[in-house]
Design a protein around this motif. Structure first.
Motif, PDB file in Angstrom:
ATOM      1  N   ARG A   1       0.834  -1.216   0.000  1.00 31.96           N
ATOM      2  CA  ARG A   1       0.000   0.000   0.000  1.00 31.96           C
ATOM      3  C   ARG A   1       0.864   1.258   0.000  1.00 31.96           C
ATOM      4  O   ARG A   1       0.564   2.223  -0.711  1.00 31.96           O
ATOM      5  CB  ARG A   1      -0.942  -0.015   1.198  1.00 31.96           C
ATOM      6  N   ARG A   2       1.935   1.260   0.794  1.00 34.12           N
ATOM      7  CA  ARG A   2       2.831   2.425   0.810  1.00 34.12           C
ATOM      8  C   ARG A   2       3.479   2.644  -0.550  1.00 34.12           C
ATOM      9  O   ARG A   2       3.566   3.775  -1.033  1.00 34.12           O
ATOM     10  CB  ARG A   2       3.914   2.257   1.882  1.00 34.12           C
TER      11      ARG A   2
ATOM     12  N   GLN B   1       2.335   1.715  -3.464  1.00 34.81           N
ATOM     13  CA  GLN B   1       1.322   2.185  -4.413  1.00 34.81           C
ATOM     14  C   GLN B   1       0.996   3.649  -4.181  1.00 34.81           C
ATOM     15  O   GLN B   1       0.813   4.409  -5.125  1.00 34.81           O
ATOM     16  CB  GLN B   1       0.054   1.316  -4.329  1.00 34.81           C
ATOM     17  N   ALA B   2       0.939   4.067  -2.916  1.00 33.76           N
ATOM     18  CA  ALA B   2       0.663   5.470  -2.595  1.00 33.76           C
ATOM     19  C   ALA B   2       1.800   6.345  -3.095  1.00 33.76           C
ATOM     20  O   ALA B   2       1.566   7.445  -3.611  1.00 33.76           O
ATOM     21  CB  ALA B   2       0.469   5.644  -1.094  1.00 33.76           C
ATOM     22  N   ASP B   3       3.045   5.872  -2.958  1.00 35.65           N
ATOM     23  CA  ASP B   3       4.206   6.620  -3.443  1.00 35.65           C
ATOM     24  C   ASP B   3       4.178   6.752  -4.958  1.00 35.65           C
ATOM     25  O   ASP B   3       4.571   7.781  -5.501  1.00 35.65           O
ATOM     26  CB  ASP B   3       5.508   5.944  -3.011  1.00 35.65           C
TER      27      ASP B   3
ATOM     28  N   ALA C   1       1.550   9.429  -5.851  1.00 31.86           N
ATOM     29  CA  ALA C   1       1.923  10.795  -5.443  1.00 31.86           C
ATOM     30  C   ALA C   1       2.960  11.421  -6.323  1.00 31.86           C
ATOM     31  O   ALA C   1       3.418  11.104  -7.276  1.00 31.86           O
ATOM     32  CB  ALA C   1       2.434  10.780  -4.010  1.00 31.86           C
TER      33      ALA C   1
END
Length: 160
Positions: free
Chosen positions: A152-153, A155-157, A160
């Motif tokens: 999840r981290r 994918q969020a990176d 962004a």
């Protein structure tokens, strides 16, 4: 007999979910004084175990009419209801992410929460997805959670 008991338990569970107490009524029965003002279902009150059986029976007299076996089953369901709800949510989240392929090569040494044994197995197998990682012998639920959080981290990176 099984069908009769199952029907009686389902009826008792339905009623226990529908009936409940407000914060002040719960406090009068000796329950926790929560200032959130939320109504607690009887199932929640039974599951918390913070109100005496006598007080619960006084507030919900129909409980005394339940067969002892049904009462025990109801209390057991109440005790584990919160855990089951969380576990079902974890399973749904896992299934959503299970088929997502990992499009990059990870350095498993950089992921917190993984034992040395799990890191070695991941590095050896190089699973293509969370689902594939779950099928590695010795993989723990905690390690899968750490991998899912890392996914999840990442994918969020990427977004962004």
């Amino acid at each position: 007999m099984f069908r009769r008991d199952r029907t009686a338990l389902e009826e008792a569970l339905g009623r226990a979910r529908a009936e409940g107490l407000g914060a002040s009524a719960l406090q009068r029965l000796g329950g926790p004084a929560k200032a959130d003002g939320q109504r607690r279902s009887l199932l929640e009150v039974l599951g918390q175990g913070q109100v005496s059986v006598a007080a619960i029976d006084a507030a919900f007299p129909w409980l005394r009419d339940l067969a002892p076996r049904i009462r025990t089953l109801l209390e057991t369901e109440a005790l584990y209801a919160g855990y089951l709800h969380r576990q079902e949510a974890d399973i749904r989240a896992f299934r959503r992410e299970e088929m997502r392929a990992w499009l990059w090569t990870w350095d498993y040494g950089q992921i917190g929460g993984l034992s040395t044994e799990v890191r070695e197995k991941l590095a050896e197998v190089r699973p293509a997805s969370l689902g594939a990682a779950a099928r590695i012998q010795g993989m723990t639920p905690a390690a899968l959670g750490a991998l899912a959080a890392h996914l999840r981290r990442r994918q969020a990176d990427m977004v962004a």
